[in-house]
Design a protein around this motif. Structure first.
Motif, PDB file in Angstrom:
ATOM      1  N   ASP A  59      56.102   3.701   2.895  1.00  0.00           N
ATOM      2  CA  ASP A  59      54.886   3.918   3.686  1.00  0.00           C
ATOM      3  C   ASP A  59      54.888   3.091   4.972  1.00  0.00           C
ATOM      4  O   ASP A  59      54.520   3.585   6.034  1.00  0.00           O
ATOM      5  N   MET A  60      55.301   1.830   4.876  1.00  0.00           N
ATOM      6  CA  MET A  60      55.334   0.959   6.056  1.00  0.00           C
ATOM      7  C   MET A  60      56.673   1.033   6.802  1.00  0.00           C
ATOM      8  O   MET A  60      56.818   0.451   7.870  1.00  0.00           O
ATOM      9  N   ARG A  61      57.636   1.709   6.184  1.00  0.00           N
ATOM     10  CA  ARG A  61      59.007   1.755   6.716  1.00  0.00           C
ATOM     11  C   ARG A  61      59.513   0.329   6.982  1.00  0.00           C
ATOM     12  O   ARG A  61      59.970  -0.015   8.052  1.00  0.00           O
ATOM     13  N   ARG A  62      59.420  -0.464   5.941  1.00  0.00           N
ATOM     14  CA  ARG A  62      59.850  -1.852   6.027  1.00  0.00           C
ATOM     15  C   ARG A  62      60.890  -2.122   4.944  1.00  0.00           C
ATOM     16  O   ARG A  62      60.671  -1.852   3.764  1.00  0.00           O
ATOM     17  N   PHE A  63      62.032  -2.660   5.382  1.00  0.00           N
ATOM     18  CA  PHE A  63      63.084  -3.088   4.468  1.00  0.00           C
ATOM     19  C   PHE A  63      63.285  -4.583   4.720  1.00  0.00           C
ATOM     20  O   PHE A  63      63.633  -4.984   5.821  1.00  0.00           O
ATOM     21  N   GLN A  64      63.020  -5.387   3.722  1.00  0.00           N
ATOM     22  CA  GLN A  64      63.078  -6.842   3.874  1.00  0.00           C
ATOM     23  C   GLN A  64      63.922  -7.427   2.764  1.00  0.00           C
ATOM     24  O   GLN A  64      63.808  -7.029   1.608  1.00  0.00           O
ATOM     25  N   TYR A  65      64.766  -8.382   3.134  1.00  0.00           N
ATOM     26  CA  TYR A  65      65.591  -9.065   2.137  1.00  0.00           C
ATOM     27  C   TYR A  65      65.747 -10.521   2.533  1.00  0.00           C
ATOM     28  O   TYR A  65      65.466 -10.916   3.652  1.00  0.00           O
ATOM     29  N   ARG A  66      66.203 -11.328   1.579  1.00  0.00           N
ATOM     30  CA  ARG A  66      66.494 -12.727   1.894  1.00  0.00           C
ATOM     31  C   ARG A  66      67.887 -13.055   1.379  1.00  0.00           C
ATOM     32  O   ARG A  66      68.366 -12.451   0.423  1.00  0.00           O
ATOM     33  N   VAL A  67      68.469 -14.031   2.020  1.00  0.00           N
ATOM     34  CA  VAL A  67      69.830 -14.451   1.681  1.00  0.00           C
ATOM     35  C   VAL A  67      69.766 -15.747   0.915  1.00  0.00           C
ATOM     36  O   VAL A  67      68.996 -16.614   1.215  1.00  0.00           O
ATOM     37  N   THR A 102      63.823 -17.482   9.842  1.00  0.00           N
ATOM     38  CA  THR A 102      63.572 -16.044   9.792  1.00  0.00           C
ATOM     39  C   THR A 102      64.331 -15.386  10.930  1.00  0.00           C
ATOM     40  O   THR A 102      64.342 -15.906  12.039  1.00  0.00           O
ATOM     41  N   MET A 103      64.954 -14.267  10.646  1.00  0.00           N
ATOM     42  CA  MET A 103      65.642 -13.503  11.671  1.00  0.00           C
ATOM     43  C   MET A 103      65.152 -12.067  11.595  1.00  0.00           C
ATOM     44  O   MET A 103      65.052 -11.501  10.508  1.00  0.00           O
ATOM     45  N   ARG A 104      64.828 -11.516  12.734  1.00  0.00           N
ATOM     46  CA  ARG A 104      64.393 -10.124  12.785  1.00  0.00           C
ATOM     47  C   ARG A 104      65.380  -9.346  13.640  1.00  0.00           C
ATOM     48  O   ARG A 104      65.920  -9.858  14.602  1.00  0.00           O
ATOM     49  N   PHE A 105      65.578  -8.111  13.278  1.00  0.00           N
ATOM     50  CA  PHE A 105      66.486  -7.238  14.010  1.00  0.00           C
ATOM     51  C   PHE A 105      65.724  -5.982  14.373  1.00  0.00           C
ATOM     52  O   PHE A 105      65.099  -5.366  13.522  1.00  0.00           O
ATOM     53  N   LEU A 106      65.748  -5.641  15.634  1.00  0.00           N
ATOM     54  CA  LEU A 106      65.067  -4.445  16.114  1.00  0.00           C
ATOM     55  C   LEU A 106      66.051  -3.627  16.932  1.00  0.00           C
ATOM     56  O   LEU A 106      66.762  -4.169  17.777  1.00  0.00           O
ATOM     57  N   ALA A 107      66.094  -2.358  16.647  1.00  0.00           N
ATOM     58  CA  ALA A 107      66.924  -1.445  17.429  1.00  0.00           C
ATOM     59  C   ALA A 107      66.135  -0.173  17.673  1.00  0.00           C
ATOM     60  O   ALA A 107      65.390   0.279  16.807  1.00  0.00           O
ATOM     61  N   ARG A 108      66.296   0.363  18.833  1.00  0.00           N
ATOM     62  CA  ARG A 108      65.625   1.630  19.156  1.00  0.00           C
ATOM     63  C   ARG A 108      66.683   2.731  19.173  1.00  0.00           C
ATOM     64  O   ARG A 108      67.748   2.571  19.737  1.00  0.00           O
ATOM     65  N   ALA A 109      66.332   3.837  18.553  1.00  0.00           N
ATOM     66  CA  ALA A 109      67.255   4.966  18.476  1.00  0.00           C
ATOM     67  C   ALA A 109      66.509   6.231  18.882  1.00  0.00           C
ATOM     68  O   ALA A 109      65.354   6.416  18.501  1.00  0.00           O
ATOM     69  N   LYS A 110      67.169   7.073  19.630  1.00  0.00           N
ATOM     70  CA  LYS A 110      66.567   8.350  20.014  1.00  0.00           C
ATOM     71  C   LYS A 110      66.834   9.363  18.900  1.00  0.00           C
ATOM     72  O   LYS A 110      67.615  10.291  19.047  1.00  0.00           O
ATOM     73  N   ILE A 118      68.122   3.046   2.212  1.00  0.00           N
ATOM     74  CA  ILE A 118      69.037   3.020   1.069  1.00  0.00           C
ATOM     75  C   ILE A 118      69.950   1.807   1.254  1.00  0.00           C
ATOM     76  O   ILE A 118      70.774   1.790   2.173  1.00  0.00           O
ATOM     77  N   PRO A 119      69.797   0.779   0.423  1.00  0.00           N
ATOM     78  CA  PRO A 119      70.516  -0.479   0.649  1.00  0.00           C
ATOM     79  C   PRO A 119      72.026  -0.346   0.832  1.00  0.00           C
ATOM     80  O   PRO A 119      72.615  -1.047   1.655  1.00  0.00           O
ATOM     81  N   ASP A 120      72.676   0.537   0.091  1.00  0.00           N
ATOM     82  CA  ASP A 120      74.134   0.639   0.178  1.00  0.00           C
ATOM     83  C   ASP A 120      74.650   1.377   1.408  1.00  0.00           C
ATOM     84  O   ASP A 120      75.862   1.500   1.587  1.00  0.00           O
ATOM     85  N   THR A 121      73.760   1.851   2.280  1.00  0.00           N
ATOM     86  CA  THR A 121      74.225   2.525   3.502  1.00  0.00           C
ATOM     87  C   THR A 121      74.394   1.566   4.671  1.00  0.00           C
ATOM     88  O   THR A 121      74.741   2.004   5.764  1.00  0.00           O
ATOM     89  N   ILE A 122      74.193   0.272   4.468  1.00  0.00           N
ATOM     90  CA  ILE A 122      74.244  -0.687   5.574  1.00  0.00           C
ATOM     91  C   ILE A 122      75.583  -0.646   6.327  1.00  0.00           C
ATOM     92  O   ILE A 122      75.626  -0.836   7.532  1.00  0.00           O
ATOM     93  N   ALA A 123      76.675  -0.363   5.638  1.00  0.00           N
ATOM     94  CA  ALA A 123      77.977  -0.300   6.299  1.00  0.00           C
ATOM     95  C   ALA A 123      78.064   0.846   7.311  1.00  0.00           C
ATOM     96  O   ALA A 123      78.863   0.799   8.243  1.00  0.00           O
ATOM     97  N   LYS A 124      77.218   1.856   7.161  1.00  0.00           N
ATOM     98  CA  LYS A 124      77.221   2.988   8.091  1.00  0.00           C
ATOM     99  C   LYS A 124      76.543   2.658   9.410  1.00  0.00           C
ATOM    100  O   LYS A 124      76.830   3.287  10.421  1.00  0.00           O
ATOM    101  N   TRP A 125      75.624   1.676   9.413  1.00  0.00           N
ATOM    102  CA  TRP A 125      74.830   1.466  10.619  1.00  0.00           C
ATOM    103  C   TRP A 125      74.774   0.022  11.116  1.00  0.00           C
ATOM    104  O   TRP A 125      74.313  -0.230  12.225  1.00  0.00           O
ATOM    105  N   PHE A 126      75.255  -0.954  10.339  1.00  0.00           N
ATOM    106  CA  PHE A 126      75.209  -2.350  10.777  1.00  0.00           C
ATOM    107  C   PHE A 126      76.623  -2.833  11.082  1.00  0.00           C
ATOM    108  O   PHE A 126      77.467  -2.874  10.185  1.00  0.00           O
TER     109      PHE A 126
END
Length: 75
Positions: A67-75, A3-11, A23-31
């Motif tokens: 509601d939980m603001r959770r986005f989870q996926y598996r590879v 399991t890998m978790r990623f946490l980032a804090r943004a102001k 939105i799954p297809d926006t990952i290139a904008k922020w990752f």
């Protein structure tokens, strides 16, 4: 299974951030390192570095919960 978790804090406003990352297809904008992604159903095809077919990964989206603001996926 690993399991890998990623946490980032943004102001930024949490609703504005969630609007982008949920939105799954926006990952290139922020990752970093992701060139593009295309989602069909619960499968997201992610490409890194270049936009060609080499070096890609297919993710299975498990959870995208507003509601939980959770986005989870598996590879």
């Amino acid at each position: 299974m690993a399991t890998m978790r990623f946490l980032a804090r943004a102001k930024r406003d949490v609703d504005a951030v969630w609007k982008v990352i949920s939105i799954p297809d926006t990952i290139a904008k922020w990752f970093p390192g992701v060139a593009s992604s295309v989602t069909e159903g619960n499968i997201r095809r992610v490409r890194g570095g270049t936009d060609d077919d080499a070096g890609g990964v297919d993710d299975i989206i498990v959870t995208n919960d507003d509601d939980m603001r959770r986005f989870q996926y598996r590879v």
